[in-house]
Scaffold this active site. Structure first.
Site, PDB file in Angstrom:
ATOM      1  N   ASP A  88       2.081  -9.349 -11.442  1.00 45.90           N
ATOM      2  CA  ASP A  88       1.408 -10.970 -10.774  1.00 45.90           C
ATOM      3  C   ASP A  88       2.391 -11.532 -12.175  1.00 45.90           C
ATOM      4  O   ASP A  88       2.852 -12.359 -11.469  1.00 45.90           O
ATOM      5  CB  ASP A  88       0.222 -11.240 -11.136  1.00 45.90           C
ATOM      6  CG  ASP A  88      -0.973 -10.614 -10.881  1.00 45.90           C
ATOM      7  OD1 ASP A  88      -0.630 -11.166  -9.075  1.00 45.90           O
ATOM      8  OD2 ASP A  88      -1.795 -10.135 -10.815  1.00 45.90           O
ATOM      9  N   HIS A 100       0.941  -1.107   0.082  1.00 44.30           N
ATOM     10  CA  HIS A 100       0.165   0.588  -0.407  1.00 44.30           C
ATOM     11  C   HIS A 100       1.233   0.999  -0.241  1.00 44.30           C
ATOM     12  O   HIS A 100       0.639   2.454  -0.825  1.00 44.30           O
ATOM     13  CB  HIS A 100      -0.530  -0.129   1.633  1.00 44.30           C
ATOM     14  CG  HIS A 100      -2.319  -0.625   1.401  1.00 44.30           C
ATOM     15  ND1 HIS A 100      -1.891  -1.565   2.231  1.00 44.30           N
ATOM     16  CD2 HIS A 100      -2.907  -0.892   0.061  1.00 44.30           C
ATOM     17  CE1 HIS A 100      -3.274  -2.262   1.438  1.00 44.30           C
ATOM     18  NE2 HIS A 100      -4.352  -1.458   0.664  1.00 44.30           N
ATOM     19  N   CYS A 141       1.012  -3.078 -18.670  1.00 46.93           N
ATOM     20  CA  CYS A 141      -0.085  -2.240 -17.638  1.00 46.93           C
ATOM     21  C   CYS A 141       0.925  -2.386 -16.043  1.00 46.93           C
ATOM     22  O   CYS A 141       0.370  -2.078 -15.259  1.00 46.93           O
ATOM     23  CB  CYS A 141      -1.413  -2.435 -17.521  1.00 46.93           C
ATOM     24  SG  CYS A 141      -2.083  -3.888 -16.696  1.00 46.93           S
ATOM     25  N   GLU A 181      -0.567 -12.147 -17.076  1.00 50.25           N
ATOM     26  CA  GLU A 181      -0.003 -11.855 -15.917  1.00 50.25           C
ATOM     27  C   GLU A 181       0.698 -13.342 -15.357  1.00 50.25           C
ATOM     28  O   GLU A 181       0.823 -13.551 -14.477  1.00 50.25           O
ATOM     29  CB  GLU A 181      -0.525 -11.218 -15.068  1.00 50.25           C
ATOM     30  CG  GLU A 181      -2.281 -11.627 -14.409  1.00 50.25           C
ATOM     31  CD  GLU A 181      -2.888 -10.256 -13.883  1.00 50.25           C
ATOM     32  OE1 GLU A 181      -2.096  -9.595 -13.273  1.00 50.25           O
ATOM     33  OE2 GLU A 181      -4.120 -10.355 -14.199  1.00 50.25           O
TER      34      GLU A 181
HETATM   35  C1  PEP Z   1      -0.287  -6.631 -12.606  1.00 50.94           C
HETATM   36  O1  PEP Z   1      -0.364  -7.749 -12.284  1.00 50.94           O
HETATM   37  O2  PEP Z   1       1.292  -6.351 -13.144  1.00 50.94           O
HETATM   38  C2  PEP Z   1      -0.841  -5.295 -12.730  1.00 50.94           C
HETATM   39  C3  PEP Z   1      -0.878  -4.751 -13.504  1.00 50.94           C
HETATM   40  O3  PEP Z   1      -2.493  -5.763 -11.987  1.00 50.94           O
HETATM   41  P1  PEP Z   1      -2.592  -5.374 -10.557  1.00 50.94           P
HETATM   42  O4  PEP Z   1      -1.471  -4.964  -9.331  1.00 50.94           O
HETATM   43  O5  PEP Z   1      -3.854  -5.195 -10.269  1.00 50.94           O
HETATM   44  O6  PEP Z   1      -2.996  -7.136  -9.894  1.00 50.94           O
HETATM   45 MG    MG Z   2      -2.072  -8.106 -11.224  1.00 49.72          MG
END
Ligand code: PEP
Ligand code: MG
Length: 559
Positions: A437, A186, A484, A413
């Site tokens: 992930d 966080h 992302c 991911e």
């Molecule tokens: C990721 O897993 O890189 C992602 C963008 O999604 P989150 O961080 O929300 O799992």
């Molecule tokens: Mg993710």
């Protein structure tokens, strides 16, 4: 001469110096607290303290922004947990005073949460924060946490509870340092969102004496105690040079030779959308829809969802907005979207797997998105989280089509989806690499485990290899692949990703200008060479250092 320099993990960029303010440690219950003579009154004191903590957190949630409010509300729910109150009552019955009874109940719960691991283990910080506040309330002493700040301060803590991070005075906090925490904790995410330089995993941070001036580098993770004037001046000059260089880059993302790489924002709700909409970027690459519902106890109706999605899409007429359907489960549990407890939530029925078990959840979200898309004219593209196979991708694409939405995509991911991306991508219009992930699953390292930060480093050559495999599938199918995850906001890694064939990068909006600058200083061929350099390395550190050394010195001079 500057004093001792230590290195942690930089999670939010920027350089700054300021005096250390240590966050008040948790309040411990007194060892000599007398046994209660009136156990009814003692139980009332426990209940009163927990209720006061919950009310205080709710009050702060009401005044907080959209990132902080759900976190504060979720922490208030812990204070209201009937099981916690009941357990504390039992300890009173067994002869403990109210403060010790609260502490004992919290530790019992914490042990259970830690044993469950993953998301639950991460909530232990919040649980102990609630316990510590309740003990302070019962003892009538000030609540633990960040004191009132008199001026610019570097906040130092073992770990910051979400409630503490959310309540930080942004006009005074110049940097954040934590001894614990991880790349996707966080603290890291909120600090990046607020644009406050931050370093996590700095060993011995809590022993730095109050008032010590420290120079913080949120890029390299370096923290220098008692920096000399030379270092402070060098940082100031560097800050100015960086600001000047970043102010000079405008317009869409492109390499030096004109190869377009769309630069997009990661957002979590309406306020983020409004702020990102006003920034010089090309749209949204990841709207984490589950963030909107973290504290919802019941499933929102189609109308309620459409209302929010409309507000998120409104700032982007004609611009792309990639909406991720609910990624519930594991680190992002939703009260109305779960299938009960699991041994390993990160490997369980989360993301799209959950929606396959509860299809109505997905369909109502798609219906709401279709309404909002029609009304706002944004270029809406919908993608599914946690896709592992081509069959899942096909199942999702069919439902998106049935809802009347024009484009479907998948998050890549899970290593399986990356390795077989040519088949997965055939089913949809685009892919977006979730490197947070992807690193977790490639390296078999829980992303919530701060101690495993080195393994979770997206510069790990194995992670880069998996990204390359996903890009090869993109090329074979002619389907665009973006990124992302947090890695997209690292200007050097952005070059490597571009060299691997990634066509869009989505990140915390404050990180866009540095990535834009990095791209503008390198041709596509140079990016490809940098990708080779990274893949040739034997470790994450070697990859990072080698790419930095090979990048245009104009970039290294200002970042
Ligand atoms: C990721 O897993 O890189 C992602 C963008 O999604 P989150 O961080 O929300 O799992
Ligand atoms: Mg993710």
């Amino acid at each position: 001469m500057s004093g001792d320099t230590r290195t942690g993990v930089g999670v939010s960029p920027g350089t700054v110096a300021g005096p250390v303010v240590q966050v008040a440690p948790p309040v411990r219950p007194p060892a000599d607290e007398p046994m209660p003579t009136d156990s009814g009154a003692a139980v009332d004191a426990v209940l009163g303290a927990l209720a006061a903590v919950a009310a205080d957190l709710d009050e702060r949630a009401a005044a907080a922004d959209e990132h902080a409010a759900p976190i504060l509300k979720a922490t208030a729910l812990i204070a209201r947990d009937k099981g916690l109150a009941k357990s504390a009552g039992k300890h009173v019955g067994a002869g403990k005073g109210p403060a010790n009874a609260i502490a004992a109940a919290v530790e019992e719960y914490a042990a259970q949460f830690e044993a469950l691991g993953g998301y639950f283990a991460e909530r232990v910080t919040d649980l102990r924060d609630v316990g510590s506040r309740a003990v302070a309330a019962v003892l009538g002493v000030p609540a633990p946490g960040v004191p009132t700040l008199d001026g610019p301060s570097v906040i130092v803590a073992l770990d910051l509870a979400p409630a503490e991070t959310a309540a930080l005075d942004r006009t005074k906090v110049v940097a954040i340092i934590t001894e614990a925490g991880g790349r996707t904790s966080h603290t890291a995410i909120l600090a990046a969102q607020m644009g406050i330089p931050a370093v996590v995993q700095l060993h011995g941070a809590t022993e730095i004496p109050e008032g010590t001036v420290v120079a913080v580098d949120g890029d390299s993770g370096e923290v220098t105690l008692d920096p000399d004037m030379e270092l402070i001046e060098a940082q100031r000059v560097h800050r100015e040079r960086r600001a000047q260089a970043l102010a000079g880059v405008e317009g869409p993302g492109t390499t030096k030779d004109g190869h377009a790489v769309a630069l997009l924002a990661n957002i979590g709700g309406v306020d983020d959308a409004v702020a990102a909409g006003a920034q010089d970027l090309e749209g949204v690459g990841l709207f984490r829809t589950e963030f909107v519902y973290l504290s919802a106890t019941t499933q929102p109706t189609v109308e309620e969802q459409a209302e929010i999605y409309r507000k998120v899409l409104e700032p982007f007429p004609g611009r792309r907005v990639v909406v991720r359907t609910l990624d519930a489960g594991a680190d992002k549990p939703l009260a109305f979207a779960n299938l009960g407890e699991e041994e390993n939530p990160a490997l369980g029925r989360r993301g799209l797997r959950l929606c396959q078990a509860m299809p109505q959840l997905l369909d109502s979200q798609l219906e709401a998105l279709a309404i909002a898309a029609r009304e706002t004219g944004a270029d809406v593209r919908v993608m599914a989280p946690m896709v592992a196979t081509a069959e899942e991708a096909s199942w999702f694409a069919a439902r998106v089509k049935a809802a009347g939405l024009p484009k479907s995509g998948v998050m890549i991911e899970v290593p399986a989806a990356a390795l077989r991306s040519r088949h997965v991508l055939e089913e949809v219009d685009f892919g977006s690499l979730g490197t947070n992930d992807l690193a977790q699953y490639t390296m078999a390292a829980d992303r919530m485990e701060g101690e495993l930060s080195d393994l979770l480093d997206p510069w790990q050559p194995a992670v880069i290899d998996v990204v390359a495999a996903a890009c090869a599938g993109g090329e074979a199918t002619g389907k665009p692949v973006g990124v992302c995850g947090e890695s997209a906001g690292d200007p050097y890694l952005a070059l490597v990703l571009t060299g691997l064939g990634v066509g869009s990068l989505s990140m915390a909006p404050k990180k866009v200008p540095a990535v834009k600058l990095a791209l503008s200083l390198h041709t596509l061929d140079q990016c490809r060479e940098l990708a080779e350099v990274a893949r040739g390395a034997r470790s994450a550190t070697e990859a990072r250092d080698a790419v930095r050394a090979a990048a245009n010195p104009e970039l290294t001079a200002v970042l």
